[in-house]
Design a protein around this motif. Structure first.
Motif, PDB file in Angstrom:
ATOM      1  N   ALA A  33     -20.874   6.863  24.694  1.00 13.15           N
ATOM      2  CA  ALA A  33     -21.840   6.168  25.560  1.00 13.15           C
ATOM      3  C   ALA A  33     -21.395   6.185  27.008  1.00 13.15           C
ATOM      4  O   ALA A  33     -22.214   6.304  27.922  1.00 13.15           O
ATOM      5  CB  ALA A  33     -22.036   4.735  25.070  1.00 13.15           C
ATOM      6  N   VAL A  34     -20.091   6.065  27.232  1.00 17.61           N
ATOM      7  CA  VAL A  34     -19.567   6.152  28.601  1.00 17.61           C
ATOM      8  C   VAL A  34     -19.822   7.535  29.167  1.00 17.61           C
ATOM      9  O   VAL A  34     -20.291   7.692  30.310  1.00 17.61           O
ATOM     10  CB  VAL A  34     -18.055   5.819  28.619  1.00 17.61           C
ATOM     11  CG1 VAL A  34     -17.455   6.142  29.979  1.00 17.61           C
ATOM     12  CG2 VAL A  34     -17.828   4.351  28.277  1.00 17.61           C
TER      13      VAL A  34
ATOM     14  N   LEU B 133     -22.260  -6.903  34.384  1.00 14.33           N
ATOM     15  CA  LEU B 133     -22.813  -6.708  33.036  1.00 14.33           C
ATOM     16  C   LEU B 133     -22.372  -5.382  32.409  1.00 14.33           C
ATOM     17  O   LEU B 133     -21.975  -5.357  31.236  1.00 14.33           O
ATOM     18  CB  LEU B 133     -24.338  -6.814  33.080  1.00 14.33           C
ATOM     19  CG  LEU B 133     -24.884  -8.237  33.311  1.00 14.33           C
ATOM     20  CD1 LEU B 133     -26.405  -8.220  33.385  1.00 14.33           C
ATOM     21  CD2 LEU B 133     -24.416  -9.190  32.216  1.00 14.33           C
ATOM     22  N   PRO B 134     -22.396  -4.248  33.148  1.00 12.69           N
ATOM     23  CA  PRO B 134     -21.848  -3.021  32.548  1.00 12.69           C
ATOM     24  C   PRO B 134     -20.369  -3.156  32.182  1.00 12.69           C
ATOM     25  O   PRO B 134     -19.915  -2.644  31.161  1.00 12.69           O
ATOM     26  CB  PRO B 134     -22.058  -1.971  33.648  1.00 12.69           C
ATOM     27  CG  PRO B 134     -23.201  -2.495  34.457  1.00 12.69           C
ATOM     28  CD  PRO B 134     -23.031  -3.982  34.456  1.00 12.69           C
TER      29      PRO B 134
ATOM     30  N   LEU C 130     -16.455  -5.911  25.867  1.00 14.80           N
ATOM     31  CA  LEU C 130     -16.780  -6.613  24.629  1.00 14.80           C
ATOM     32  C   LEU C 130     -16.804  -5.652  23.441  1.00 14.80           C
ATOM     33  O   LEU C 130     -16.248  -5.950  22.368  1.00 14.80           O
ATOM     34  CB  LEU C 130     -18.127  -7.315  24.773  1.00 14.80           C
ATOM     35  CG  LEU C 130     -18.653  -8.061  23.548  1.00 14.80           C
ATOM     36  CD1 LEU C 130     -17.723  -9.202  23.177  1.00 14.80           C
ATOM     37  CD2 LEU C 130     -20.070  -8.571  23.809  1.00 14.80           C
ATOM     38  N   ALA C 131     -17.429  -4.496  23.615  1.00 12.02           N
ATOM     39  CA  ALA C 131     -17.509  -3.512  22.530  1.00 12.02           C
ATOM     40  C   ALA C 131     -16.125  -3.007  22.146  1.00 12.02           C
ATOM     41  O   ALA C 131     -15.787  -2.907  20.952  1.00 12.02           O
ATOM     42  CB  ALA C 131     -18.411  -2.353  22.941  1.00 12.02           C
ATOM     43  N   LEU C 132     -15.298  -2.696  23.144  1.00 13.64           N
ATOM     44  CA  LEU C 132     -13.962  -2.204  22.859  1.00 13.64           C
ATOM     45  C   LEU C 132     -13.083  -3.291  22.250  1.00 13.64           C
ATOM     46  O   LEU C 132     -12.248  -3.021  21.372  1.00 13.64           O
ATOM     47  CB  LEU C 132     -13.321  -1.656  24.133  1.00 13.64           C
ATOM     48  CG  LEU C 132     -13.879  -0.317  24.631  1.00 13.64           C
ATOM     49  CD1 LEU C 132     -13.346   0.007  26.003  1.00 13.64           C
ATOM     50  CD2 LEU C 132     -13.542   0.810  23.654  1.00 13.64           C
ATOM     51  N   TYR C 133     -13.261  -4.520  22.716  1.00 11.50           N
ATOM     52  CA  TYR C 133     -12.476  -5.636  22.186  1.00 11.50           C
ATOM     53  C   TYR C 133     -12.806  -5.876  20.711  1.00 11.50           C
ATOM     54  O   TYR C 133     -11.911  -6.030  19.875  1.00 11.50           O
ATOM     55  CB  TYR C 133     -12.755  -6.901  22.997  1.00 11.50           C
ATOM     56  CG  TYR C 133     -11.933  -8.100  22.587  1.00 11.50           C
ATOM     57  CD1 TYR C 133     -10.627  -8.244  23.048  1.00 11.50           C
ATOM     58  CD2 TYR C 133     -12.456  -9.073  21.747  1.00 11.50           C
ATOM     59  CE1 TYR C 133      -9.863  -9.336  22.671  1.00 11.50           C
ATOM     60  CE2 TYR C 133     -11.692 -10.171  21.377  1.00 11.50           C
ATOM     61  CZ  TYR C 133     -10.404 -10.298  21.848  1.00 11.50           C
ATOM     62  OH  TYR C 133      -9.641 -11.387  21.474  1.00 11.50           O
TER      63      TYR C 133
ATOM     64  N   ALA D   7     -26.778   2.222  27.878  1.00 12.00           N
ATOM     65  CA  ALA D   7     -25.362   2.100  27.500  1.00 12.00           C
ATOM     66  C   ALA D   7     -25.002   0.646  27.188  1.00 12.00           C
ATOM     67  O   ALA D   7     -24.291   0.379  26.212  1.00 12.00           O
ATOM     68  CB  ALA D   7     -24.474   2.632  28.623  1.00 12.00           C
ATOM     69  N   MET D   8     -25.488  -0.309  27.997  1.00  9.58           N
ATOM     70  CA  MET D   8     -25.199  -1.720  27.728  1.00  9.58           C
ATOM     71  C   MET D   8     -25.766  -2.147  26.377  1.00  9.58           C
ATOM     72  O   MET D   8     -25.116  -2.880  25.616  1.00  9.58           O
ATOM     73  CB  MET D   8     -25.743  -2.600  28.853  1.00  9.58           C
ATOM     74  CG  MET D   8     -24.949  -2.528  30.138  1.00  9.58           C
ATOM     75  SD  MET D   8     -25.451  -3.793  31.346  1.00  9.58           S
ATOM     76  CE  MET D   8     -26.935  -3.056  32.015  1.00  9.58           C
TER      77      MET D   8
END
Length: 491
Positions: free
Chosen positions: A287-288, A109-110, A116-119, A313-314
């Motif tokens: 966030a990372v 999940l992380p 997904l966010a970067l994509y 973060a997720m």
């Protein structure tokens, strides 16, 4: 023909499953029953479902392409079931649920929310302007991507630059090598200088390795690989470009850039559209970094302990995805040729990879007491001192086919797990582990998540990419000699 292959593929898979299931179940009683709360001791036979996933990814697109492209998610789920169901029967449903939840909560999940966010955000950044895929332009794009990958992550850099590279080379017939070297450099080697660049280094940061340690200790190895591979690429692309018919190349690149306009200007200066997504990528990076600096304690999710900072973060990654979808004009995504297909494919296949990979990682973590004890023993000399070049190659070769982040962690702990000691007298060993995990994640499509995402995006644009083994062949020809030179020069 596709129908014939589909029937044959299903028949072969159906014939293999009962014998594999029986073999896995037979392995269970041969092992000591685990104590309550203890992890089971696994034999090498439990690696078979993982091997099945890898072989399916490698062979089925070639041998049963119609079946694979329509049912790859079901096939991946089938191999996952062939691990979890025998595991539950051999060791109990409690252990099976624990393993499933541990992988999902602690790793998958992380991983997938970050991707997904970067994509989504990367697909909303449009590099506008007249880019024509000459050897100079292509080499410059690869060099820029390699340089920024340590700042925005290999995934972020890959998602931002792969579509401009596709558009620039729309009129080229000989261009497969460009995207292969893009994976080598932007999706892997470029991320070796900071914990933001690649997940293995981020795990090291969480374990106590200082933020700029990779910058100061891996820069020589990074620079050597980057300059050598960029030079080799420029020569290859120059030879390929010399065989092209030049007349259609620039018009095709312009047409790809302005596919949504009736009339396109003959030349347009480079500019970025979708600045909100640049800011969102910055939010992902923040966030990372936040997860390494803010650690307020643990919470429980699906019965598994997880740091509150990782849950936050997720949620941030999901919010960034939603914001990108909401705020990005449709025209930008259309100009980028953006679709959700690549991330869906990655999500399905990597869920199976992460779950079936768990027994293999457990065998490595078992160290001298596990079935891979002979492999582990190679890392030390007779006096018990670590051998850096062995760490480089073992970490690297396993990172080529296992996820490179947990593989890094296994060898980090095998080398002592003390960040202060490894940054000091063990610096060469830590550099070897770090370079092996980051660099050799480029050796296969599944060594690092951006590799598979780039492949999926390129193929979605109608550009042919090498098969799984074909790509490994490219790595064997260009990367392995590079890594041999790295070994001789640095380790």
């Amino acid at each position: 023909m596709p129908g014939v292959w589909s029937r044959r593929g299903i028949a072969c898979l159906g014939a293999a499953l009962p014998s594999l299931l029986a073999g896995l179940l037979a392995a269970g009683p041969a092992l000591a029953a685990p104590a309550e709360g203890a992890a089971p001791v696994l034999s090498a036979l439990w690696a078979l479902p993982f091997a099945g996933v890898l072989l399916s990814i490698a062979l089925m697109p070639l041998l049963a392409g119609h079946l694979w492209h329509h049912h790859y998610g079901k096939i991946a789920a089938g191999w996952t079931a062939l691990f979890l169901l025998p595991y539950a029967l051999a060791f109990g449903t409690g252990h099976a649920w624990h393993e499933f939840a541990h992988v999902m909560v602690g790793e998958y999940l992380p991983f997938i929310t970050l991707l997904l966010a970067l994509y989504a955000a990367g697909g909303g950044v449009l590099l506008k302007g007249s880019l024509v895929g000459t050897p100079g332009t292509n080499t410059a794009l690869l060099a820029v991507g390699t340089a920024i990958a340590s700042l925005m992550g290999t995934t972020g850099a890959s998602m931002v630059l792969i579509r401009p590279l596709l558009r620039a080379n729309a009129g080229r017939r000989r261009k497969m090598h460009t995207f292969v070297f893009f994976i080598f450099l932007v999706s892997n080697i470029g991320g070796s200088l900071t914990p933001l660049g690649d997940p293995p280094l981020y795990l090291g940061f969480l374990k106590g390795v200082s933020f700029f340690w990779p910058t100061t200790h891996l820069f020589g190895e990074f620079l050597f690989c980057a300059v050598l591979l960029l030079a080799v690429y420029w020569v290859l692309d120059s030879l390929a470009y010399a065989k092209e018919r030049k007349a259609p190349i620039a018009p095709a690149a312009e047409a790809a850039m302005h596919a949504d306009h009736a009339e396109a200007p003959p030349h347009e200066r480079l500019a970025i559209a979708g600045w909100v997504n640049v800011a969102l990528i910055g939010a992902v990076v923040a966030a990372v970094l936040m997860q390494g600096l803010w650690q307020p304690g643990e919470v429980s999710l699906l019965g598994q302990p997880i740091g509150l900072e990782r849950v936050v973060a997720m949620l941030i990654f999901l919010a960034i995805t939603a914001a990108s979808v909401w705020l990005t004009p449709a025209g930008i995504r259309e100009a980028n040729g953006f679709t959700w297909g690549a991330i869906v494919e990655v999500a399905k296949l990597f869920a199976a990879i992460f779950l079936t990979m768990a027994p293999v990682l457990a065998m490595l973590k078992a160290g001298p007491a596990g079935p891979l004890a002979g492999l582990v023993a190679l890392t030390s000399d007779p006096a018990g001192q670590p051998i850096p070049w062995v760490y480089f190659w073992l970490t690297g070769l396993l990172s080529s086919f296992l996820d490179n982040a947990p593989t890094y962690l296994v060898f980090f702990n095998l080398a002592g797990g003390d960040a202060a000691a490894l940054m000091g007298q063990g610096a060469l060993t830590l550099a070897a582990i770090s370079c092996g995990a980051v660099f050799m994640g480029a050796n296969s499509y599944i060594g690092n998540a951006p590799n598979f995402m780039v492949k999926a995006i390129v193929e979605a644009q109608g550009v042919r990419m090498p098969s799984f083994f074909g790509y490994c062949g490219w790595a064997l020809v260009f990367l392995v000699p590079t890594f041999i030179l790295v070994t001789l020069l640095f380790f």
